[in-house]
Design an enzyme around this catalytic site. Sequence first.
Site, PDB file in Angstrom:
ATOM      1  N   ARG A  51       0.847  -1.201   0.000  1.00  0.00           N
ATOM      2  CA  ARG A  51       0.000   0.000   0.000  1.00  0.00           C
ATOM      3  C   ARG A  51       0.879   1.246   0.000  1.00  0.00           C
ATOM      4  O   ARG A  51       0.624   2.202  -0.702  1.00  0.00           O
ATOM      5  CB  ARG A  51      -0.974   0.006   1.191  1.00  0.00           C
ATOM      6  CG  ARG A  51      -1.770   1.292   1.280  1.00  0.00           C
ATOM      7  CD  ARG A  51      -3.076   1.222   2.074  1.00  0.00           C
ATOM      8  NE  ARG A  51      -3.097   0.310   3.180  1.00  0.00           N
ATOM      9  CZ  ARG A  51      -2.474   0.498   4.350  1.00  0.00           C
ATOM     10  NH1 ARG A  51      -1.791   1.585   4.574  1.00  0.00           N
ATOM     11  NH2 ARG A  51      -2.530  -0.421   5.289  1.00  0.00           N
ATOM     12  N   TYR A 103     -16.094  16.426 -16.353  1.00  0.00           N
ATOM     13  CA  TYR A 103     -16.523  15.031 -16.321  1.00  0.00           C
ATOM     14  C   TYR A 103     -17.580  14.865 -15.224  1.00  0.00           C
ATOM     15  O   TYR A 103     -17.390  15.318 -14.101  1.00  0.00           O
ATOM     16  CB  TYR A 103     -15.317  14.116 -16.096  1.00  0.00           C
ATOM     17  CG  TYR A 103     -15.720  12.691 -15.808  1.00  0.00           C
ATOM     18  CD1 TYR A 103     -16.568  12.003 -16.677  1.00  0.00           C
ATOM     19  CD2 TYR A 103     -15.296  12.031 -14.662  1.00  0.00           C
ATOM     20  CE1 TYR A 103     -16.971  10.700 -16.415  1.00  0.00           C
ATOM     21  CE2 TYR A 103     -15.689  10.728 -14.388  1.00  0.00           C
ATOM     22  CZ  TYR A 103     -16.533  10.073 -15.263  1.00  0.00           C
ATOM     23  OH  TYR A 103     -16.943   8.793 -14.998  1.00  0.00           O
ATOM     24  N   ASP A 175      -6.799  18.760 -14.756  1.00  0.00           N
ATOM     25  CA  ASP A 175      -7.108  17.421 -15.260  1.00  0.00           C
ATOM     26  C   ASP A 175      -6.656  17.398 -16.720  1.00  0.00           C
ATOM     27  O   ASP A 175      -7.265  18.024 -17.587  1.00  0.00           O
ATOM     28  CB  ASP A 175      -8.618  17.162 -15.120  1.00  0.00           C
ATOM     29  CG  ASP A 175      -9.015  15.746 -15.536  1.00  0.00           C
ATOM     30  OD1 ASP A 175      -8.288  15.136 -16.344  1.00  0.00           O
ATOM     31  OD2 ASP A 175     -10.070  15.276 -15.074  1.00  0.00           O
ATOM     32  N   LYS A 200      -7.494   6.332 -19.668  1.00  0.00           N
ATOM     33  CA  LYS A 200      -7.780   6.824 -21.002  1.00  0.00           C
ATOM     34  C   LYS A 200      -6.529   6.748 -21.888  1.00  0.00           C
ATOM     35  O   LYS A 200      -6.040   5.674 -22.149  1.00  0.00           O
ATOM     36  CB  LYS A 200      -8.355   8.238 -20.901  1.00  0.00           C
ATOM     37  CG  LYS A 200      -9.487   8.355 -19.860  1.00  0.00           C
ATOM     38  CD  LYS A 200     -10.704   7.589 -20.308  1.00  0.00           C
ATOM     39  CE  LYS A 200     -11.786   7.305 -19.275  1.00  0.00           C
ATOM     40  NZ  LYS A 200     -11.790   7.827 -17.979  1.00  0.00           N
TER      41      LYS A 200
HETATM   42  O1  P1T Z   1     -12.800   6.690 -14.726  1.00  0.00           O
HETATM   43  P1  P1T Z   1     -11.647   7.188 -13.897  1.00  0.00           P
HETATM   44  O2  P1T Z   1     -10.336   6.559 -14.221  1.00  0.00           O
HETATM   45  O3  P1T Z   1     -11.953   7.152 -12.430  1.00  0.00           O
HETATM   46  O4  P1T Z   1     -11.431   8.737 -14.285  1.00  0.00           O
HETATM   47  C1  P1T Z   1     -12.371   9.730 -14.037  1.00  0.00           C
HETATM   48  C2  P1T Z   1     -12.227  10.854 -15.035  1.00  0.00           C
HETATM   49  C3  P1T Z   1     -11.581  12.019 -14.665  1.00  0.00           C
HETATM   50  N1  P1T Z   1     -11.405  13.049 -15.527  1.00  0.00           N
HETATM   51  C4  P1T Z   1     -11.860  12.984 -16.787  1.00  0.00           C
HETATM   52  C5  P1T Z   1     -11.642  14.136 -17.699  1.00  0.00           C
HETATM   53  C6  P1T Z   1     -12.509  11.830 -17.243  1.00  0.00           C
HETATM   54  O5  P1T Z   1     -12.947  11.803 -18.507  1.00  0.00           O
HETATM   55  C7  P1T Z   1     -12.716  10.736 -16.354  1.00  0.00           C
HETATM   56  C8  P1T Z   1     -13.465   9.510 -16.770  1.00  0.00           C
HETATM   57  N2  P1T Z   1     -14.309   9.699 -17.877  1.00  0.00           N
HETATM   58  C9  P1T Z   1     -15.146   8.747 -18.403  1.00  0.00           C
HETATM   59  C10 P1T Z   1     -15.254   7.504 -17.922  1.00  0.00           C
HETATM   60  C11 P1T Z   1     -15.960   9.197 -19.563  1.00  0.00           C
HETATM   61  O6  P1T Z   1     -16.568   8.359 -20.263  1.00  0.00           O
HETATM   62  O7  P1T Z   1     -15.979  10.408 -19.802  1.00  0.00           O
END
Ligand code: P1T
Length: 384
Positions: A51, A103, A175, A200
């Site tokens: 962890r 998001y 972000d 992503k």
């Molecule tokens: O899904 P996760 O890894 O927890 O990330 C969240 C997140 C944060 N910031 C942005 C700009 C994002 O697009 C996302 C996740 N977005 C999607 C799952 C979507 O379909 O837009």
Amino acid sequence: MNEKKLRFNSKAIHGGQHPDKAYGAVMPPIYQTSTYAQTSPGEHKGYEYSRSGNPTRTALENAVASIENGTYGMAFASGLAAIDALLKLLEPGDEVISTGDLYGGSYRLFKKMYEKYGIVFRFVDMGNVENIAEVINGKTKMIWVETPTNPMMNIIDIEAVARISKKHHVLLAVDNTFATPYLQQPLELGADIVMHSATKYLGGHSDVVVGALVVNDKDLADQLYFIQKASGAICGPMDAFLTLRGIKTLHVRMQRHCENGAAIAEYLAKHPKVEKVYWPGFESHPNHEVAKKQMSGFGGMISFVPKGGSYKNAVKIVEQLKIFTLAESLGGVESLAGHPASMSHAGIPKEEREKSGIVDALIRLSVGIEDAEDLIADLEQALN
Ligand code: P1T
């Protein structure tokens, strides 16, 4: 090798990486272990419990820090876990100013989880940075910028926001999920923190859910490492390995995402059945000049509204697509289509959603790295 001097493509492959000490493995082994042998209490080879630290995760954390031109990286179980760790820097009564269009999951985390702990979120249209000055006050501790925004593709001038955040001594977090460090490096533009949904483009193959933070300041890094260890939403070794493997081809993938993104944005803009296309590469985009200044390309994310579009009509189009897969998420090698109002942004109340342009007819495309001609043919049959 002076890593700081490497150019981006070399960093994507070598940044923060060293052959493994045990056998010289070129890729870091997947250290699938929870714990590490100690010779005497507290005497160990740098790791005591996974962890607090794991060598495969360290390799990923160093790689992400390197490509963002930062010093300290942290990898989490998801993008939202990374944002969650960041919000734990705050105290009840503190305020955050956020981009109005973002998001849906980030919005939900802010409103549904952290507001009840006394954190105040103020959402403003940062397309005009002057709007920040109207709400900034002595309680403001953080500015949260998503650029390009998900899904409206608004562009926020990071340097201009950084001037404001520095003047008021508040943290600026960006972000960078949509742009990736290949196109935009927020720390170089004055941000204090870069955040990624590495799920992503960094991972790039739709096979992991991972988040990351990168900072330059040692005190801030220590606080975040403490939160990472104390709260425990860490990225596991297998996911760290896969994300690291993805990063090694980030530059070549992004190049193709940008080419295909441009081809499809231009195709849609000319299509008689398309009302509006949101893509920062258009000269008519309200912040095209800022995009040109802070990004080296415009990426592969596009949103559009079909002519006379309705909820039903948008759903029908996304159902008709054959090469684009109807799915949540973005940034993988394969093209995806989404319907923000019912999918990625369903967590935002309709009224709020529509204020930032996320109408029921909006369709979002994550343009992959297939042949652009095939993607265009797929859109053509679906639109018709
Ligand atoms: O899904 P996760 O890894 O927890 O990330 C969240 C997140 C944060 N910031 C942005 C700009 C994002 O697009 C996302 C996740 N977005 C999607 C799952 C979507 O379909 O837009």
